[in-house]
Enzyme design. Structure first.
Site, PDB file in Angstrom:
ATOM      1  N   HIS A   1      -3.295  -5.519   1.628  1.00  0.00           N
ATOM      2  CA  HIS A   1      -3.145  -5.275   2.945  1.00  0.00           C
ATOM      3  C   HIS A   1      -2.541  -6.895   3.097  1.00  0.00           C
ATOM      4  O   HIS A   1      -4.103  -6.644   4.420  1.00  0.00           O
ATOM      5  CB  HIS A   1      -3.460  -4.594   3.780  1.00  0.00           C
ATOM      6  CG  HIS A   1      -3.727  -3.332   4.102  1.00  0.00           C
ATOM      7  ND1 HIS A   1      -2.739  -2.957   5.488  1.00  0.00           N
ATOM      8  CD2 HIS A   1      -3.828  -2.179   3.547  1.00  0.00           C
ATOM      9  CE1 HIS A   1      -2.629  -1.005   4.487  1.00  0.00           C
ATOM     10  NE2 HIS A   1      -3.227  -0.745   3.422  1.00  0.00           N
TER      11      HIS A   1
ATOM     12  N   CYS B   1       0.800  -1.370   0.377  1.00  0.00           N
ATOM     13  CA  CYS B   1       0.062  -0.056  -0.376  1.00  0.00           C
ATOM     14  C   CYS B   1       0.507   1.491  -0.299  1.00  0.00           C
ATOM     15  O   CYS B   1       0.923   1.445  -1.143  1.00  0.00           O
ATOM     16  CB  CYS B   1      -0.919   0.021   1.180  1.00  0.00           C
ATOM     17  SG  CYS B   1      -2.446   0.829   0.770  1.00  0.00           S
TER      18      CYS B   1
ATOM     19  N   GLU C   1      -1.437  -8.102   5.910  1.00  0.00           N
ATOM     20  CA  GLU C   1      -1.274  -8.035   7.612  1.00  0.00           C
ATOM     21  C   GLU C   1      -2.474  -8.815   7.936  1.00  0.00           C
ATOM     22  O   GLU C   1      -2.095  -8.542   9.445  1.00  0.00           O
ATOM     23  CB  GLU C   1      -0.233  -7.108   7.762  1.00  0.00           C
ATOM     24  CG  GLU C   1      -1.134  -5.851   7.918  1.00  0.00           C
ATOM     25  CD  GLU C   1      -0.884  -5.240   7.279  1.00  0.00           C
ATOM     26  OE1 GLU C   1      -0.782  -5.611   5.386  1.00  0.00           O
ATOM     27  OE2 GLU C   1      -1.514  -4.151   6.492  1.00  0.00           O
TER      28      GLU C   1
HETATM   29  N1  GLN Z   1      -3.786   6.466   0.939  1.00  0.00           N
HETATM   30  C1  GLN Z   1      -2.317   6.121   1.169  1.00  0.00           C
HETATM   31  C2  GLN Z   1      -1.096   6.922   1.023  1.00  0.00           C
HETATM   32  O1  GLN Z   1      -1.284   8.050  -0.190  1.00  0.00           O
HETATM   33  C3  GLN Z   1      -1.847   4.715   1.624  1.00  0.00           C
HETATM   34  C4  GLN Z   1      -3.005   3.894   1.973  1.00  0.00           C
HETATM   35  C5  GLN Z   1      -2.790   2.778   3.028  1.00  0.00           C
HETATM   36  O2  GLN Z   1      -1.483   2.579   3.123  1.00  0.00           O
HETATM   37  N2  GLN Z   1      -3.260   1.462   3.705  1.00  0.00           N
HETATM   38  O3  GLN Z   1      -0.713   6.690   0.944  1.00  0.00           O
END
Ligand code: GLN
Length: 195
Positions: free
Chosen positions: A173, A83, A175
């Site tokens: 994610h 992410c 985890e």
């Molecule tokens: N929206 C976050 C970003 O732009 C990422 C979201 C996340 O890590 N769950 O950094």
């Protein structure tokens, strides 16, 4: 006996503790990385967790960690990025002027599913692993990849998992929940690299 490995988990912001619990349950030793001093410890692998990439990027620079981590990744340290971590690795962001490590030759769209309502769960195939339940939390996706990047998973025509050299990067994610297969896959890569 499995080879003992030490994984550094970036712990300046975001969802790092869940990675720690999961990796420890699989027998890895974990070190939380919060400052430059922590980076002196020899690492076999690195986790860049989800969270807020702008905040993580700022703290990395403020703490003097940015250049050291970037060099370790360039030198081949195995990385699992999820992410916000994917955003930190990307060469280009299509909807943001910022850029961070730029070690992964892909173009990433931040908050790609809409800013607040963009969280969802789905199940999709990850090459080499099988069907995986995926948690997306204000997630980015990968718009395009350069040659040499191996696409592991596509959801609704958008790339959500890739491997490039030492880097395994995911939009979702892994985890969250009980499924440890992504972390096992990462630890296999770490152990292979360690030799
Ligand atoms: N929206 C976050 C970003 O732009 C990422 C979201 C996340 O890590 N769950 O950094």
């Amino acid at each position: 006996m499995m080879k003992p490995v030490t994984i550094g988990i970036l712990a300046v912001q975001g969802a790092f503790i869940e990675h720690r619990y999961m990796l420890e349950s699989l027998g890895a030793r974990c070190v939380e990385l919060r400052n430059k001093e922590n980076l002196a410890i020899p690492l076999d692998g690195l986790v860049l967790p989800g969270g807020e990439s702008t905040v993580q990027g700022r703290i990395l620079r403020d703490e003097g960690m940015f250049g050291i981590l970037q060099q370790k990744i360039r030198d081949g340290l195995p990385v699992l990025a999820t992410c916000a971590g994917l955003i930190l690795l990307a060469d280009h962001l299509s909807n943001d002027r910022a850029s961070y490590f730029q070690t992964l030759p892909v173009t990433v769209r931040r908050n790609a599913y809409g800013r607040q309502l963009g969280s969802f769960i789905t199940t999709a195939l990850v090459k080499g692993i099988g069907d995986v339940r995926m948690n997306f939390i204000r997630a980015p996706y990968i718009e395009s990849v350069e040659p040499g990047v191996d696409v592991l998973s596509v959801v609704d025509d958008h790339i959500v998992a890739v491997v490039y050299k030492n880097q395994l990067a995911l939009s979702f994610h892994p985890e969250v929940g009980q499924d440890t297969r992504i972390h096992e896959f990462f630890l296999d890569r770490v152990r292979k690299k360690k030799g």
